[in-house]
Design a protein around this motif. Structure first.
Motif, PDB file in Angstrom:
ATOM      1  N   VAL A  95      38.085  47.018  43.078  1.00 48.76           N
ATOM      2  CA  VAL A  95      36.963  46.170  43.465  1.00 48.76           C
ATOM      3  C   VAL A  95      37.144  44.731  42.962  1.00 48.76           C
ATOM      4  O   VAL A  95      36.603  43.795  43.554  1.00 48.76           O
ATOM      5  N   VAL A  96      37.935  44.538  41.912  1.00 41.38           N
ATOM      6  CA  VAL A  96      38.216  43.182  41.429  1.00 41.38           C
ATOM      7  C   VAL A  96      38.980  42.412  42.501  1.00 41.38           C
ATOM      8  O   VAL A  96      38.703  41.243  42.783  1.00 41.38           O
ATOM      9  N   PHE A  97      39.929  43.075  43.142  1.00 41.09           N
ATOM     10  CA  PHE A  97      40.728  42.404  44.162  1.00 41.09           C
ATOM     11  C   PHE A  97      39.937  42.178  45.446  1.00 41.09           C
ATOM     12  O   PHE A  97      40.164  41.198  46.158  1.00 41.09           O
ATOM     13  N   VAL A  98      38.976  43.064  45.732  1.00 41.69           N
ATOM     14  CA  VAL A  98      38.068  42.819  46.852  1.00 41.69           C
ATOM     15  C   VAL A  98      37.252  41.558  46.573  1.00 41.69           C
ATOM     16  O   VAL A  98      37.088  40.699  47.443  1.00 41.69           O
ATOM     17  N   PHE A  99      36.763  41.430  45.339  1.00 45.49           N
ATOM     18  CA  PHE A  99      35.973  40.254  44.962  1.00 45.49           C
ATOM     19  C   PHE A  99      36.811  38.979  45.058  1.00 45.49           C
ATOM     20  O   PHE A  99      36.355  37.971  45.592  1.00 45.49           O
ATOM     21  N   VAL A 100      38.029  39.014  44.529  1.00 45.84           N
ATOM     22  CA  VAL A 100      38.905  37.836  44.587  1.00 45.84           C
ATOM     23  C   VAL A 100      39.204  37.482  46.039  1.00 45.84           C
ATOM     24  O   VAL A 100      39.160  36.312  46.439  1.00 45.84           O
ATOM     25  N   GLY A 101      39.491  38.492  46.862  1.00 44.97           N
ATOM     26  CA  GLY A 101      39.753  38.249  48.286  1.00 44.97           C
ATOM     27  C   GLY A 101      38.556  37.666  48.997  1.00 44.97           C
ATOM     28  O   GLY A 101      38.681  36.776  49.842  1.00 44.97           O
ATOM     29  N   LEU A 102      37.370  38.136  48.637  1.00 45.98           N
ATOM     30  CA  LEU A 102      36.143  37.611  49.222  1.00 45.98           C
ATOM     31  C   LEU A 102      35.963  36.142  48.873  1.00 45.98           C
ATOM     32  O   LEU A 102      35.652  35.314  49.729  1.00 45.98           O
ATOM     33  N   PHE A 103      36.197  35.813  47.612  1.00 43.28           N
ATOM     34  CA  PHE A 103      36.043  34.438  47.136  1.00 43.28           C
ATOM     35  C   PHE A 103      37.069  33.507  47.800  1.00 43.28           C
ATOM     36  O   PHE A 103      36.712  32.466  48.364  1.00 43.28           O
ATOM     37  N   VAL A 104      38.343  33.892  47.765  1.00 43.72           N
ATOM     38  CA  VAL A 104      39.404  33.069  48.361  1.00 43.72           C
ATOM     39  C   VAL A 104      39.235  32.982  49.878  1.00 43.72           C
ATOM     40  O   VAL A 104      39.378  31.911  50.472  1.00 43.72           O
ATOM     41  N   GLY A 105      38.877  34.103  50.502  1.00 43.27           N
ATOM     42  CA  GLY A 105      38.662  34.100  51.949  1.00 43.27           C
ATOM     43  C   GLY A 105      37.525  33.196  52.367  1.00 43.27           C
ATOM     44  O   GLY A 105      37.592  32.512  53.386  1.00 43.27           O
ATOM     45  N   GLY A 106      36.457  33.164  51.562  1.00 45.46           N
ATOM     46  CA  GLY A 106      35.329  32.278  51.857  1.00 45.46           C
ATOM     47  C   GLY A 106      35.728  30.812  51.786  1.00 45.46           C
ATOM     48  O   GLY A 106      35.340  30.006  52.631  1.00 45.46           O
ATOM     49  N   ILE A 107      36.516  30.470  50.780  1.00 42.38           N
ATOM     50  CA  ILE A 107      36.983  29.086  50.644  1.00 42.38           C
ATOM     51  C   ILE A 107      37.884  28.708  51.813  1.00 42.38           C
ATOM     52  O   ILE A 107      37.714  27.645  52.423  1.00 42.38           O
ATOM     53  N   LEU A 108      38.827  29.579  52.140  1.00 40.14           N
ATOM     54  CA  LEU A 108      39.740  29.294  53.258  1.00 40.14           C
ATOM     55  C   LEU A 108      38.992  29.194  54.581  1.00 40.14           C
ATOM     56  O   LEU A 108      39.259  28.304  55.388  1.00 40.14           O
ATOM     57  N   SER A 109      38.052  30.091  54.801  1.00 36.51           N
ATOM     58  CA  SER A 109      37.274  30.057  56.035  1.00 36.51           C
ATOM     59  C   SER A 109      36.480  28.760  56.147  1.00 36.51           C
ATOM     60  O   SER A 109      36.417  28.147  57.216  1.00 36.51           O
ATOM     61  N   GLY A 110      35.874  28.348  55.039  1.00 34.08           N
ATOM     62  CA  GLY A 110      35.129  27.085  55.052  1.00 34.08           C
ATOM     63  C   GLY A 110      36.011  25.899  55.377  1.00 34.08           C
ATOM     64  O   GLY A 110      35.613  24.987  56.105  1.00 34.08           O
TER      65      GLY A 110
END
Length: 191
Positions: A95-110
């Motif tokens: 779940v830590v890597f899901v959280f990191v992916g969510l955070f990085v993915g949000g930045i990249l998407s923005g």
């Protein structure tokens, strides 16, 4: 007749490109977004055996940070020790890597879709400080509720709802009912 130098033309072109880049692209159609989210959820279940969730990863980061400054407290509490402290490595959890992916993915998407900017959204008569205070308060209550419910909305509603968990459905109905009930009292923050 006014002559414009080449450097002025270059600056104007840069300013126009920057302004064009900041205009956000349209959002994806909600039904298409729902289908894509369902496919991601299915792939997550299929590939990892787990659903989606983010609050558990954030919680492990917080406990890991707390363990740096107050290791005795973390080691005395079984709930905290299960996430970090002692011989437990918080980064061993999926779940830590899901959280990191969510955070990085949000930045990249923005960045890709032109929606990254620092601004405070609020009503015309609401000061930015009040908006930040209520955002922090609401986020704190939601985070506390996510830990009490043993999962955030993505973990409870999406993953639990997908496997028809009664508790997850009850949680989601409670989230919507609570949102509607509180909306009346905070409406002045937006007008």
């Amino acid at each position: 007749m006014t002559t414009i130098s080449t450097s002025q033309q270059v600056e104007e072109t840069r300013a126009e490109k920057t302004a064009a880049r900041r205009v956000g692209r349209p959002y994806v159609h909600p039904y298409l977004g729902g289908i894509l989210l369902g496919l991601v959820l299915f792939a997550t279940f299929f590939l990892t055996g787990n659903g989606l969730g983010a609050s558990g990863g954030m919680n492990r980061f917080v406990v890991w940070f707390e363990d740096i400054f107050a290791p005795g407290h973390v080691d005395r509490t079984a709930y905290l020790t299960s996430m970090a402290g002692g011989s437990t490595n918080p980064f061993d959890s999926w779940v830590v890597f899901v959280f990191v992916g969510l955070f990085v993915g949000g930045i990249l998407s923005g960045q890709v879709f032109g929606r990254s900017q620092f601004k405070t959204e609020s009503g015309p008569r609401t000061p930015a400080r009040a908006r930040w205070l209520f955002a922090f308060l609401g986020g704190s209550i939601m985070g506390y509720g996510a830990r009490m419910a043993r999962g955030c909305t993505s973990g409870q509603a999406l993953s639990g709802g997908a496997v028809l968990s009664v508790g997850s459905w009850a949680f989601m109905f409670a989230v919507f009912a609570g949102g509607y009930a509180v909306a009346y009292f905070v409406r002045k923050l937006w007008n």
